[in-house]
Design an enzyme around this catalytic site. Sequence first.
Site, PDB file in Angstrom:
ATOM      1  CG  ASP A  28      -2.203  -0.939   1.064  1.00  0.00           C
ATOM      2  OD1 ASP A  28      -1.672  -2.050   0.281  1.00  0.00           O
ATOM      3  OD2 ASP A  28      -2.927  -0.810   1.835  1.00  0.00           O
ATOM      4  NE  ARG A  76      -1.439   4.569  13.532  1.00  0.00           N
ATOM      5  CZ  ARG A  76      -0.913   3.721  12.907  1.00  0.00           C
ATOM      6  NH1 ARG A  76       0.375   3.468  12.757  1.00  0.00           N
ATOM      7  NH2 ARG A  76      -1.434   2.676  12.548  1.00  0.00           N
ATOM      8  CG  ASP A 133      -4.563   4.648  12.791  1.00  0.00           C
ATOM      9  OD1 ASP A 133      -4.156   4.958  13.994  1.00  0.00           O
ATOM     10  OD2 ASP A 133      -4.407   3.214  12.496  1.00  0.00           O
ATOM     11  CB  SER A 138      -6.182  -4.460   8.110  1.00  0.00           C
ATOM     12  OG  SER A 138      -7.136  -3.750   8.861  1.00  0.00           O
TER      13      SER A 138
END
Lengths: 413, 413, 413, 413
Positions: free
Chosen positions: B25, B107, B136, B190
Site C-alpha cells: 500500500d 501515531r 489513524d 488488517s
Amino acid sequence: MAAVGEQAGQQQVKKVVLAYSGGLDTSVILKWLQETYGCEVVTFTADLGQGEELEPARKKAELLGIKPQNIFIRDVREEFVRDFVFPMFRANALYEGVYLLGTSIARPLISKHLVEIAAEVGADAVAHGATGKGNDQVRFELSAYALNPHIKVIAPWRLWDLTSRTRLLAYAEERQIPIAKDKYGEAPYSTDANLLHISYEGKALEDPWVEPDEAMYTRSVSPAEAPDAPTYVEIEFERGDAVGIDGVRLSPAEVLTRLNELGGQNGVGRLDLVENRFVGMKSRGIYETPGGTVLLAAHRAIESITLDRGAAHLKDEVMPRYAELIYNGFWYSPEREAIQALVDKTQERVNGTVRLKLWKGNVITAGRKSPNSLYRLDYVTFEEDSVYDQRDAQGFIKLNALRLRLGAMARGK
Amino acid sequence: MAAVGEQAGQQQVKKVVLAYSGGLDTSVILKWLQETYGCEVVTFTADLGQGEELEPARKKAELLGIKPQNIFIRDVREEFVRDFVFPMFRANALYEGVYLLGTSIARPLISKHLVEIAAEVGADAVAHGATGKGNDQVRFELSAYALNPHIKVIAPWRLWDLTSRTRLLAYAEERQIPIAKDKYGEAPYSTDANLLHISYEGKALEDPWVEPDEAMYTRSVSPAEAPDAPTYVEIEFERGDAVGIDGVRLSPAEVLTRLNELGGQNGVGRLDLVENRFVGMKSRGIYETPGGTVLLAAHRAIESITLDRGAAHLKDEVMPRYAELIYNGFWYSPEREAIQALVDKTQERVNGTVRLKLWKGNVITAGRKSPNSLYRLDYVTFEEDSVYDQRDAQGFIKLNALRLRLGAMARGK
Amino acid sequence: MAAVGEQAGQQQVKKVVLAYSGGLDTSVILKWLQETYGCEVVTFTADLGQGEELEPARKKAELLGIKPQNIFIRDVREEFVRDFVFPMFRANALYEGVYLLGTSIARPLISKHLVEIAAEVGADAVAHGATGKGNDQVRFELSAYALNPHIKVIAPWRLWDLTSRTRLLAYAEERQIPIAKDKYGEAPYSTDANLLHISYEGKALEDPWVEPDEAMYTRSVSPAEAPDAPTYVEIEFERGDAVGIDGVRLSPAEVLTRLNELGGQNGVGRLDLVENRFVGMKSRGIYETPGGTVLLAAHRAIESITLDRGAAHLKDEVMPRYAELIYNGFWYSPEREAIQALVDKTQERVNGTVRLKLWKGNVITAGRKSPNSLYRLDYVTFEEDSVYDQRDAQGFIKLNALRLRLGAMARGK
Amino acid sequence: MAAVGEQAGQQQVKKVVLAYSGGLDTSVILKWLQETYGCEVVTFTADLGQGEELEPARKKAELLGIKPQNIFIRDVREEFVRDFVFPMFRANALYEGVYLLGTSIARPLISKHLVEIAAEVGADAVAHGATGKGNDQVRFELSAYALNPHIKVIAPWRLWDLTSRTRLLAYAEERQIPIAKDKYGEAPYSTDANLLHISYEGKALEDPWVEPDEAMYTRSVSPAEAPDAPTYVEIEFERGDAVGIDGVRLSPAEVLTRLNELGGQNGVGRLDLVENRFVGMKSRGIYETPGGTVLLAAHRAIESITLDRGAAHLKDEVMPRYAELIYNGFWYSPEREAIQALVDKTQERVNGTVRLKLWKGNVITAGRKSPNSLYRLDYVTFEEDSVYDQRDAQGFIKLNALRLRLGAMARGK
C-alpha cells in the site's frame, strides 16, 4: 463531669434493632446491649445470599432471651440484587479500578431494614457489629442516619472494653453464650459474604507481599483446578439489567446465583487488592466475585454495541466518583441518586445478548448482538460506500486541528 | 471548475515525507505521490517494534527511485516506550474501560519524525497511508499540524480513485511495484503492530457475534496452549515507570520486550472489542497486548501501596478523558499535556516491586512492596492500638452524616 | 473516669505554639493553655494584611507572661499572596460558583508557620482559636497534621467550658486579661480578615432573608457612594500572575493591596452567600473581596485570549474540585498539588495586559491584549480568506453528527 | 469530474424548509435555493422573542413567490423558555465561566421545527443562513441530523460565491429582492436576538483591546443611565424553575420577559467576551442578557438554601461539560440528556423565593427563603447546643487527616 463524645451506656436507649448474624460476635453484642442499656433488643437477620442457614440464628436469639415477635428474619436476596447490585452494575462501578464493591453495596440494604423495623417496633436505636477501623461502620451509619435522622446508632466495638479475643470469649462464657468450637482459636482472617461476593481480610493476609493460601477460597475453584473445556454462556439484557441466561428468563437473584455457579466453576473472579479505606488507612483484601466479574464483562460488552459514544464516555468519567460514593457509604445521598439518574438514562436501549467464554479464570467476550445495535457494518467497511464520504474526514481533521495550529503559530512555529 | 475541499493533485507540493512501511500500500502511495504531485518523495520507516526487518523497506524505496539521502530509517523503540508508552501507563489509561491504546499511542511518534524529517530535508508536506474511515488519519494529522502548523498533509486514501483492491493491484502492476504473493488475495483482516501491541480488524472480524479464528493471533499463545506451570515475574518501578524485571535493570524498550515475551508465553493480553471511533462509527477490533496487560496490572499494584487515596482517585477520574484524548489523536494538545503534568506529579514516590503470577491468560497480583509504602500494618490491625483511636470514627461519621440528616429532616423525616 | 476522645488537659503537652491575634479570645486561650496543660506557650502573630497593628499583640503577649523569645511576629503578606493567593487565582477558583475563598486560603499558611516555629522552639503542640462548628478548625488541623504528622493540636473551643460570652469574660477578668471596652457587649457578627478579604458571619446575619446593614462593610464603599466617574485599570500578567498595574511593576502583595484600593473605592467585591460548610451544615456569610474580584475578572480576561480551548475547558472542569479542596482544608494534599501541577502547566503563556473599568460595583472588561494572543482576526473575519476553508465545516459537522444519526436510525427514524 | 465534498446544486433536492427571518440575507438564500436546486422552498419564521414583527416576513415570502401553505410562522416563545432555557438554567450553565449561551440554546429549537415542518410538508432538506466560520451552522445541523438522520442540510454560505457584500447586493437587486436602505452600507456588527439575549459580533468589535460603542446596546440602559433607586424583585421557584415574580404567577416566557424589563432598566446583563468557537478559533462577542443574568443569580441563591452540598458540588463539576455541549450544538445528544437527568434529579426540592436588588448593573442577593430550606439556624449558631456536638469535629478531622499524616510519615517526617 459531662461525658465527652460517645460512651458506652451513656445514651438512653429504649429499644434497639440489632443486625444479628447469629454468630459469636453479634451474640455477645446482643447480651452487651441488654446489660449496658437495660433495653429491649430486636434482632434482624437477613438472607443476603451469604450461604448460611437463618434458622439457627432464630434459635440462638430465642436462647438469648429475645421474644419471638422481636426476631426478624428476611430473605432479601431479590431486593438486594434488583435494587442495589443491578443499579450499581449499570454504572460498571469499580473502586480503584478493580474492586466490585461486594461488601459496600450490601450495607445500605441492611440499614434500610434496620430502620424500617425500628419504625415498626417503635425502637429508637439500631446497632451493628462493625469495628471502629473499617468502612462498614460508616456505611451502616450513614445509611441509617439518611433514612431516619433521629435514630440512635450503637456501635459496640467503638464503645466496649472487650477489645481482645480473650476478653470477648470470657464475656461470652460468663453469660453462657454458646461458642462454636472453631471460635476458640483466632481466625486467620475475617470474612463477609453475600450473593455478590465473599471477602477475606486480616491476620494471615496482612503482608501484601505474601500470596494468600489457596485453601482460603470458597466461592471459586482454583483456576488450575477448573475444567479444561470452556463454558460458554449467553446473557440477555434489558435496559442494562441481566434478565436471562442461556435462553431462560430469570429473576435478578437467580441471574446472579447462576452466574456465581458458572463463574465459580471456572475459577473466575478472584481479586487480591490493597485498597484505600474511607477512614484513612490502606488495607489488604481478597475478594471472590465470580458472578459479578462475569456480569461486568457482559454489561460492558452489551453497552459496546448499544451505547452512544458520548453517553458511554460520560458514564466512564463519572464512574469513579460513583464507585467512591458507594464504597464510602453514601448510597442514600442526593449525589449518588443524581448520578444514578444519569446512568439509568443511558440504559434505555441497552438490550441484547452477550456470549461469554469462561475458562480457567478468564472471561472472554465471544459475541454480542442487539436489536438496538449501533454497530453498522456498512459504515465501518473498507469498501466504497454511499453512507460515509471519506472526504468529510478532511474537514473534520482540519477544524479539530485549527486551535492546535494557531497555538503552534503563537509559539513561533 | 473550482475545486472543493481537498482534491488529489490540487495542492502544490514540493517535497513530501511519507510514512513508509515497505508494504504494497505505501509503495503504491509512494508512486502515486510522485505521479500526482510531480514532487520529490522522502521515505520514513520506523522500527517501532512491529517485528519486521527494515532493510527490505530501504531496498524497495531505492527500487522505486527514492534517492539514498531521502530514505530515513530509524529505530525508535526506546523513544516510543520512554516518551509515549510509559507516560501513558502512568495514567493507567484504558479507552472505554478495556483498550490499552496500542495503535493510538504510536501515531504521534511517527508524525513527530515525519515533521522533523520534513524540516531537515526542506519538505513542505507529509503523507500517510491511513484510510478515510479510521482514527489513524486523525491521529497522524492532528499531531503533524500541532508540531508544524504550516505543513501540508496528504492522505491518498481520501483522494485517489484506487478504492478497490483490484484497482490498487492494477496500479501496482502497471508501475512494476513488486507485489508479494500473499497480497494478491484479499487479506482477511488488517493489522497494525508495534512494541506495545498488534491489532486486527476488518473483513473476517466484522460480525461482532462471531469469535475470531484462533489462528489469527501472533503475539500470544492460546491460553489453552500455555504452560501448566505459572510464571512468576517481579517488576521494579521508579517514579511510576518499570525499570527492571526479576532483579535486572532494563531500558524502557527492553522492559516491554521482556514483558511481551512473558505475557505472550502465558496467553496474556488478548482483547476482543467493539469500540467507538472518533470519526463517529463503532468498529470491532481484536488486540494482543501481552506486555502492556502485565504492565498495567503491575502499575496499579505498585500504586496501590504507594499512592495517596486523594491522588489515586483524582487520577482515576481524569483517566477516561486522558485515554479519550490519546485515542482521538490529541497527544500534542495543551489539555493532554496538562493532565500529564497532573499524572506525573502523583508518580513521584511510586517506587517499589510488584510480583505477578502469569498463568493461562491470567495476570494475578502475588505481592507488592515498596520503600515508600503507605500501607501500615499497625494502623490496619484489629488489635488495640495507640495510633488510631477508634472513637474518632464516631465524630467522623456524625459530621459526614450531618447534611444527610438535615436533608431527611427537611423532607419531613 | 476513662477519658473518651479529646479532652481538656488530658494530653501531655510540653510546649505549644498558639496562633495569637492579640484579641480577647486568643488571650484567654493563651492563659487557659498555661493553666490547663502547665506548659510553655509560644505565640505566633502574623501580618496577613488584616489591617491591624502587630505591636499591641507583642505587648499583650508579654503582659500575659510570654517570654520575648517565645513571641513570634511575622509579616507574611508577600508569602501569602505569592504562594497561596496567586496559585489559587491561576485556577479561577470559586467555591459554589461565587466565593473567592478568602478565609480558606489563609489557614494553611498560618499552620505552616505554627509547625515551623514548633520545630524551631521544640514545641510538641500547636493551638488555634477556631470553634468546633466551623471550617477553620479543619483547615488549621489538616494543614498542621500534613506538615508534621506527630504534632499535637489543641482546639480549646472544642474542649473548655467557656462556652458562653459571660463565662469567657469572667475568666478573663479573673486572670486580669485586658478587655477592650467594645468586647463587653456581644458583637453583632464575627469577622476574619486578611489581604484577600474580610468576612462577616453570625448573629445579626443569621436570617438569610434579611439584608445586612450597610454600616457593616469596611473594605468597600457602598456602590451607591462610589464615584460617578469610572476607574480604568490595566493589569499586567506573566504566567498567569498579576505582576504590574497601570504600567508599574509590583510585588504580589503590592498588586493585591492596590487592587483592593481601586476595587474598594468603586464598591466592588461584596458577596452575600449561604454556603455549605465541610462540617455539614449551611451557614450564611458576607464577604468583601475587592481586589480579588477585580483579579479574577482580569485573569479570566487574559486567559480568554491566551489559553487554548482544550486547556481552558479542562481547567474549568477541575476547578470546582480544586475550590472544594481548598475550602475543606486540603491545601497540603497530594490531590491539590496534582491539580495545581495541571493548572500551572496551562499558565505558561498566560501573559499580557487586561484593561478593566471599575464603576459602582461593576467590573467591566474593557480590553485585553497579549504578545501570546491566540485571537486571530484573519481567522475570525467574515471575509473570504485563505487561512480557513469554510467548506471544511461540512466534513466537521458530518462526522460530529454521524453517531447522532446512527443513533436516530437505530431508534427507527 | 466527480465532485468533492459539498457543492452547490450538486445534491438533488425536492423541497427545502428554510429558516427564514425575512431579512435580506435569508431572502437572498430563498431565491438562491429556488434557482440552484430548482426546488420548492418552504419558509419557517419563528417568534423567539427577538423583538421583530413576523408579518413582514410573511409578506416578503409571498412576494418572493412562496405559496401561502408553504409559509410557516410560529410563536415559539413559551416552548423556547420552558423546554430549552429553563432546563439549561437548572444547571447554572455558563460557557467559559461567563457566557449564558443565549444564541446556542435557540438553535436546536429552530432545527426541531425545521425538521417537523419538513416531515409535515414532505420536504427532504432544510436550509439555514449561518456562515461557515461560526458555531451556529454546527448547532443547526447537529440538531437536524439528530432528529432526522436522513435529512439533507443546505448551508448556502458554505456553497455559493456571494461571498462579498457587493455580490450579495447585486444578486438581490438582479432578482428584485427588496433591500432596506440601511442594508446598503456595511453593518458595523452582526446580531442575533431572542427572548434570552442579543449578541453582537464582527467588524467594529474585532479588536479585543477596544471597548464597544455605548450606542450599540439595545436591551439594557447603560448602568450610568440607570435609575438611582434600586429595584427589588422577588422571584418564586418550583423545582428549579422560576414560576412567579413579585407574587404574580407567570408562564415561562412571561417570567423571562419581565426579568428582561427589570434587568434592562437597571443596566444588568452586559458581557464583553473573547470565546472559543467549536470550529477552532477565538472570537469576540458582546452580549446583553438582562433577564438571564438575574435568573442565574436567583437560581443559585435558591439552590444555596435548598440543595444538598453533595448534589450542589456534583452539579458544579458537570456544569462546564454541559455548557460546552450546548455551545457546541449537542443539545440533542445522549450525553446532554443524561446530564439533564442528573440535573433535574437535583431540582426536586428547589422551591422558594429569592429577593434580589437590581441597581446600575449590579444584581445583589437580598434574601432567600424556602419551605424546603436546609439552612438551620440551630445548627449554625455559636451557642451551646444539643443538636451538634462540637467534639465530633475532632474525630472528623483526625480521620480526614489520617492519610495525610501517613503520607508525611512515609516521606520521613
